[in-house]
Design an enzyme around this catalytic site. Structure first.
Site, short mmCIF file in Angstrom:
data_model
loop_
_atom_site.label_atom_id
_atom_site.label_comp_id
_atom_site.label_asym_id
_atom_site.label_seq_id
_atom_site.Cartn_x
_atom_site.Cartn_y
_atom_site.Cartn_z
CE1 TYR A 76 49.37 18.38 37.08
CE2 TYR A 76 47.93 20.15 36.34
CZ TYR A 76 48.43 19.36 37.35
OH TYR A 76 47.98 19.55 38.64
CB CYS B 191 47.29 24.90 33.68
SG CYS B 191 47.63 23.24 33.08
CB THR C 207 47.77 20.73 30.07
OG1 THR C 207 48.98 21.12 29.40
CG2 THR C 207 47.56 19.25 29.90
CB CYS D 253 52.69 25.25 27.29
SG CYS D 253 53.33 24.67 28.89
CB THR D 254 51.38 29.06 31.50
OG1 THR D 254 51.29 27.81 32.22
CG2 THR D 254 50.00 29.51 31.08
CG HIS D 255 55.88 25.40 32.27
ND1 HIS D 255 54.62 24.97 32.61
CD2 HIS D 255 56.66 25.12 33.34
CE1 HIS D 255 54.63 24.46 33.83
NE2 HIS D 255 55.86 24.55 34.30
N1 DGL Z 1 51.87 25.02 32.09
C1 DGL Z 1 50.88 24.07 31.74
C2 DGL Z 1 50.25 24.38 30.42
O1 DGL Z 1 50.04 25.55 30.14
C3 DGL Z 1 51.22 22.61 32.03
C4 DGL Z 1 52.45 22.08 31.40
C5 DGL Z 1 52.82 20.68 31.87
O2 DGL Z 1 52.90 20.45 33.08
O3 DGL Z 1 53.03 19.82 31.00
O4 DGL Z 1 49.88 23.52 29.66
#
Ligand code: DGL
Length: 265
Positions: A45, A76, A78, A186-188
């Protein structure tokens, strides 16, 4: 549709990132019913435009509305940064955006300089800086975009040299500002903590999911929305692409029992 206390809590993210939030919320609220949507077809995203993100988020909100969600957690950063303000009044459930929810608590920390690692799209909005400085104008906020990190996580490539180099480059950049702590915006990114802690102590990183889960629990309680019926709670995962991949990548934070269901809309 009537939303009841035992109606599910919806989660969404572009992929497995939101599982870092889900895991925390589930720990605090084990009796709730849950639906999680990972938009793996459209990730990352962070590299999408506002128009695209509005379209993705609206579709997912409507999907969760049809599943009778009583609340939706934007796990998320984003979409919280780019589309929350524009869509927040369009649906019939509580919406919890991660950045706007945690900023007040972060602003209370006794710090003068804080760093943020996040996606391109999040950094472009300066949402963390604006939200934190709304409560604490004296806190300096340094924001750095980390393109490529999300794909490393979705592909389960956290142990590769490419991952180490990608993290090292951004840690070097961040160290020039000498922040006292760094927000994983970012949660990733918590999936990369093993690498991040090769360059700074574990205590240097703030994973906002932990505070976010506490805020959600408290708010649902205040609004009388917690599930009080107890027992028989369910959790169901949906993805828009590659269910096996999702299940495997998510396992660093949460063991999903059933294969996620593929949905495309
Ligand atoms: N995990 C999401 C966030 O916290 C989206 C990351 C992505 O898809 O770029 O921003």
């Amino acid at each position: 549709m009537t939303r009841l206390n035992n109606s599910p809590i919806g989660f969404f993210d572009s992929g497995v990132g939101g599982v870092t939030v889900f895991e925390q919320v589930k720990k605090l609220l084990p009796d709730e019913n849950y639906i999680y949507f990972g938009d793996t077809k459209n990730m990352p995203y962070g590299e999408k435009t506002e128009t695209q993100l509005l379209e993705f988020a609206d579709r997912i909100f409507k999907f969760l509305e049809n599943q009778n969600a009583k609340a939706v957690i934007m796990a998320c950063n984003t979409t919280s940064a780019v589309v929350y303000e524009k869509l927040k009044n369009n649906y019939d459930f509580e919406i919890y955006p991660i950045i706007q929810s945690v900023a007040k608590e972060i602003a209370k920390l006794p710090l003068k300089k804080i760093g943020v690692f996040a996606t391109h799209a999040t950094i472009n909005t300066h949402c963390y800086k604006t939200e934190i400085q709304r409560y604490n104008p004296d806190m300096e906020v340094f924001e750095i975009a980390c393109p490529g990190w999300v794909k490393i996580v979705e592909n389960g490539e956290e142990q590769t040299n490419d991952a180490i180099n990608a993290v090292m480059e951004k840690m070097d950049e961040m160290k020039k500002y000498n922040p006292e702590k760094i927000i994983l915006g970012c949660t990733h990114y918590p999936y990369l903590l093993d690498i991040l802690t090769q360059f700074a102590e574990r205590e240097s990183f703030i994973n906002p999911s932990i505070e976010f889960a506490k805020i959600i629990k408290q708010d649902l309680k205040t609004k009388g929305l917690l599930n009080t019926t107890g027992g028989n709670s369910f959790e169901k995962f949906y993805v828009s692409k590659s269910p096996e991949n999702f299940k495997k990548a998510a396992s660093m934070f949460y063991q999903i029992n059933e294969m996620p269901e593929l949905v495309d809309f």
